[in-house]
Design an enzyme around this catalytic site. Sequence first.
Site, PDB file in Angstrom:
ATOM      1  N   GLU A 276      47.020  43.947  27.687  1.00  0.00           N
ATOM      2  CA  GLU A 276      46.305  42.859  26.999  1.00  0.00           C
ATOM      3  C   GLU A 276      45.890  43.210  25.573  1.00  0.00           C
ATOM      4  O   GLU A 276      44.761  42.943  25.162  1.00  0.00           O
ATOM      5  CB  GLU A 276      45.108  42.410  27.852  1.00  0.00           C
TER       6      GLU A 276
ATOM      7  N   GLU B  75      51.714  40.630  37.841  1.00  0.00           N
ATOM      8  CA  GLU B  75      50.465  40.213  38.507  1.00  0.00           C
ATOM      9  C   GLU B  75      50.573  38.766  38.978  1.00  0.00           C
ATOM     10  O   GLU B  75      49.657  37.965  38.794  1.00  0.00           O
ATOM     11  CB  GLU B  75      49.283  40.347  37.531  1.00  0.00           C
TER      12      GLU B  75
ATOM     13  N   ASP C 214      50.413  35.268  40.580  1.00  0.00           N
ATOM     14  CA  ASP C 214      49.697  34.397  41.527  1.00  0.00           C
ATOM     15  C   ASP C 214      49.783  32.970  40.997  1.00  0.00           C
ATOM     16  O   ASP C 214      50.048  32.764  39.816  1.00  0.00           O
ATOM     17  CB  ASP C 214      48.242  34.835  41.811  1.00  0.00           C
TER      18      ASP C 214
ATOM     19  N   HIS D 233      49.842  34.942  35.684  1.00  0.00           N
ATOM     20  CA  HIS D 233      48.788  34.223  36.409  1.00  0.00           C
ATOM     21  C   HIS D 233      48.992  32.746  36.075  1.00  0.00           C
ATOM     22  O   HIS D 233      48.556  32.273  35.026  1.00  0.00           O
ATOM     23  CB  HIS D 233      47.408  34.703  35.950  1.00  0.00           C
TER      24      HIS D 233
ATOM     25  N   ASN E 233      51.870  45.273  28.817  1.00  0.00           N
ATOM     26  CA  ASN E 233      51.596  44.227  29.812  1.00  0.00           C
ATOM     27  C   ASN E 233      50.628  43.188  29.242  1.00  0.00           C
ATOM     28  O   ASN E 233      49.646  43.538  28.597  1.00  0.00           O
ATOM     29  CB  ASN E 233      50.951  44.933  31.024  1.00  0.00           C
TER      30      ASN E 233
HETATM   31  O1  G3I Z   1      32.565  47.636  41.699  1.00  0.00           O
HETATM   32  C1  G3I Z   1      31.560  46.626  41.510  1.00  0.00           C
HETATM   33  C2  G3I Z   1      30.641  46.555  42.691  1.00  0.00           C
HETATM   34  O2  G3I Z   1      29.935  47.770  42.772  1.00  0.00           O
HETATM   35  C3  G3I Z   1      29.680  45.372  42.492  1.00  0.00           C
HETATM   36  O3  G3I Z   1      28.883  45.235  43.625  1.00  0.00           O
HETATM   37  C4  G3I Z   1      30.470  44.075  42.273  1.00  0.00           C
HETATM   38  C5  G3I Z   1      29.559  42.896  41.980  1.00  0.00           C
HETATM   39  O4  G3I Z   1      30.249  41.873  41.285  1.00  0.00           O
HETATM   40  O5  G3I Z   1      31.317  44.245  41.169  1.00  0.00           O
HETATM   41  C6  G3I Z   1      32.275  45.287  41.352  1.00  0.00           C
HETATM   42  O6  G3I Z   1      33.082  45.365  40.230  1.00  0.00           O
HETATM   43  C7  G3I Z   1      34.045  44.330  40.100  1.00  0.00           C
HETATM   44  C8  G3I Z   1      35.429  44.949  40.106  1.00  0.00           C
HETATM   45  O7  G3I Z   1      36.397  43.957  39.849  1.00  0.00           O
HETATM   46  C9  G3I Z   1      35.751  45.631  41.438  1.00  0.00           C
HETATM   47  O8  G3I Z   1      35.844  44.682  42.462  1.00  0.00           O
HETATM   48  C10 G3I Z   1      33.782  43.621  38.777  1.00  0.00           C
HETATM   49  O9  G3I Z   1      32.563  42.922  38.824  1.00  0.00           O
HETATM   50  C11 G3I Z   1      34.912  42.661  38.488  1.00  0.00           C
HETATM   51  O10 G3I Z   1      34.763  42.150  37.170  1.00  0.00           O
HETATM   52  C12 G3I Z   1      36.228  43.357  38.580  1.00  0.00           C
HETATM   53  O11 G3I Z   1      37.248  42.381  38.386  1.00  0.00           O
HETATM   54  C13 G3I Z   1      38.554  42.872  38.178  1.00  0.00           C
HETATM   55  C14 G3I Z   1      39.049  42.391  36.825  1.00  0.00           C
HETATM   56  O12 G3I Z   1      40.387  42.812  36.656  1.00  0.00           O
HETATM   57  C15 G3I Z   1      38.216  42.944  35.682  1.00  0.00           C
HETATM   58  O13 G3I Z   1      38.695  42.525  34.479  1.00  0.00           O
HETATM   59  C16 G3I Z   1      39.431  42.326  39.279  1.00  0.00           C
HETATM   60  O14 G3I Z   1      39.041  42.900  40.534  1.00  0.00           O
HETATM   61  C17 G3I Z   1      40.882  42.678  38.996  1.00  0.00           C
HETATM   62  O15 G3I Z   1      41.729  42.050  39.943  1.00  0.00           O
HETATM   63  C18 G3I Z   1      41.249  42.230  37.597  1.00  0.00           C
HETATM   64  O16 G3I Z   1      42.578  42.561  37.333  1.00  0.00           O
HETATM   65  C19 G3I Z   1      43.068  42.158  36.056  1.00  0.00           C
HETATM   66  C20 G3I Z   1      44.136  43.149  35.655  1.00  0.00           C
HETATM   67  O17 G3I Z   1      43.646  44.464  35.684  1.00  0.00           O
HETATM   68  C21 G3I Z   1      44.687  42.815  34.280  1.00  0.00           C
HETATM   69  N1  G3I Z   1      45.148  41.464  34.214  1.00  0.00           N
HETATM   70  C22 G3I Z   1      44.221  40.442  34.666  1.00  0.00           C
HETATM   71  C23 G3I Z   1      43.719  40.770  36.063  1.00  0.00           C
HETATM   72  C24 G3I Z   1      42.809  39.686  36.571  1.00  0.00           C
HETATM   73  O18 G3I Z   1      41.638  39.624  35.791  1.00  0.00           O
END
Ligand code: G3I
Length: 333
Positions: free
Chosen positions: A117, A236, A238, A207, A171
């Site tokens: 990104e 990725e 979906d 996406h 990516n």
């Molecule tokens: O780990 C904490 C946890 O301790 C806490 O309780 C919880 C409360 O919200 O948050 C947890 O962290 C989250 C993390 O995912 C793990 O689940 C974050 O809030 C959340 O923002 C984070 O989101 C991830 C996101 O990237 C962040 O930008 C998504 O899971 C993940 O699927 C997503 O993946 C990205 C790719 O890397 C890049 N392309 C886009 C894609 C979708 O956004």
Amino acid sequence: MLVSTLNNTSQAELIRKQYDSITAGNEMKWDVIEPSEGKFNFTNADTIADFAQYSGMKLRGHTLLWHNQVPNWLFKGPDGQTGTAIRDLLIKRLKNHIETEVTHYKGKIYTWDVVNEVLSDKSAGLRGEDENSHWKSIIGDADGDGYDSDFIELAFKYAHEADPNALLAINDYNLESSTTKADAMYDLVKRLKAKGVPIDVIGMQMHISIAYPSVSQVKQAIEKFASLGVKVEVTELDMSIYSSPSEQEKKATDSILSDQAQKYKELFDLFKEESQKGNLISVTFWGSADNDTWLDNFPVKGRLDAPLLFDRELQPKPAYWAIVNSNKLKSHK
Ligand code: G3I
């Protein structure tokens, strides 16, 4: 996938049975791998790598350089707490991070998302401070070529040195729906390749939604990128059932699922065609089933979506049958 996904035996079984490649979701990102400077933690990522290995699955690496999910110390001064990193310090940190992580997984990862990104959503250039990225402004253009992509070039250089056999990807998202972004990616990769930067793959996150973009837009983007002499990977995938953030939560009715199946079928027919032409080399979903999708919290927190091939009970959806009837399906986040 997250390492916690493996605690659900049925989900792990589904992944093993239906997919042949894994991406470690969040577990290989900078904040998990190097939470404190120089202190690496591969525990979760190794669990996933081991699962891939004993299940006979391939492993995709995601991601070495991003502006998101990075630890606080990364852009701070030498003590990691105060001030701001200067170019040399940030480059030193980048080098150490990439060398250590790529070396740790050397020979185990077929493609690394080296940079993620880095393109701007606002202009034809690279993402900067106004879009939450410090990479460009801190590392800048010191090699004198008039472009501020030094940080990207260095990331590819370090990754290639650490594992010369891994494919290296740049990516990004919206590459199939925004021609500005697709053109920016095309121009950037063309220039970097001409400079000898070891880029092998353009990763299209994809996406998308049932409503847009069209399958012919996807085709256009894949072929445009492949004309540069790089391969394309769908990284990725979906397909949201919503077409805008303002839409209220809705049930995935038979009619919606059937529209989704039709679009997935057309998409995979295209993927098969592009793979036969040698343009597309892998397709990865961002999640294994509808109980395991980031879209339940994006763009609206708590609005349940149904973007994948298996439902919340891990049962195959119409989209699954539409694809397997004409294509052999194998790939997974
Ligand atoms: O780990 C904490 C946890 O301790 C806490 O309780 C919880 C409360 O919200 O948050 C947890 O962290 C989250 C993390 O995912 C793990 O689940 C974050 O809030 C959340 O923002 C984070 O989101 C991830 C996101 O990237 C962040 O930008 C998504 O899971 C993940 O699927 C997503 O993946 C990205 C790719 O890397 C890049 N392309 C886009 C894609 C979708 O956004």
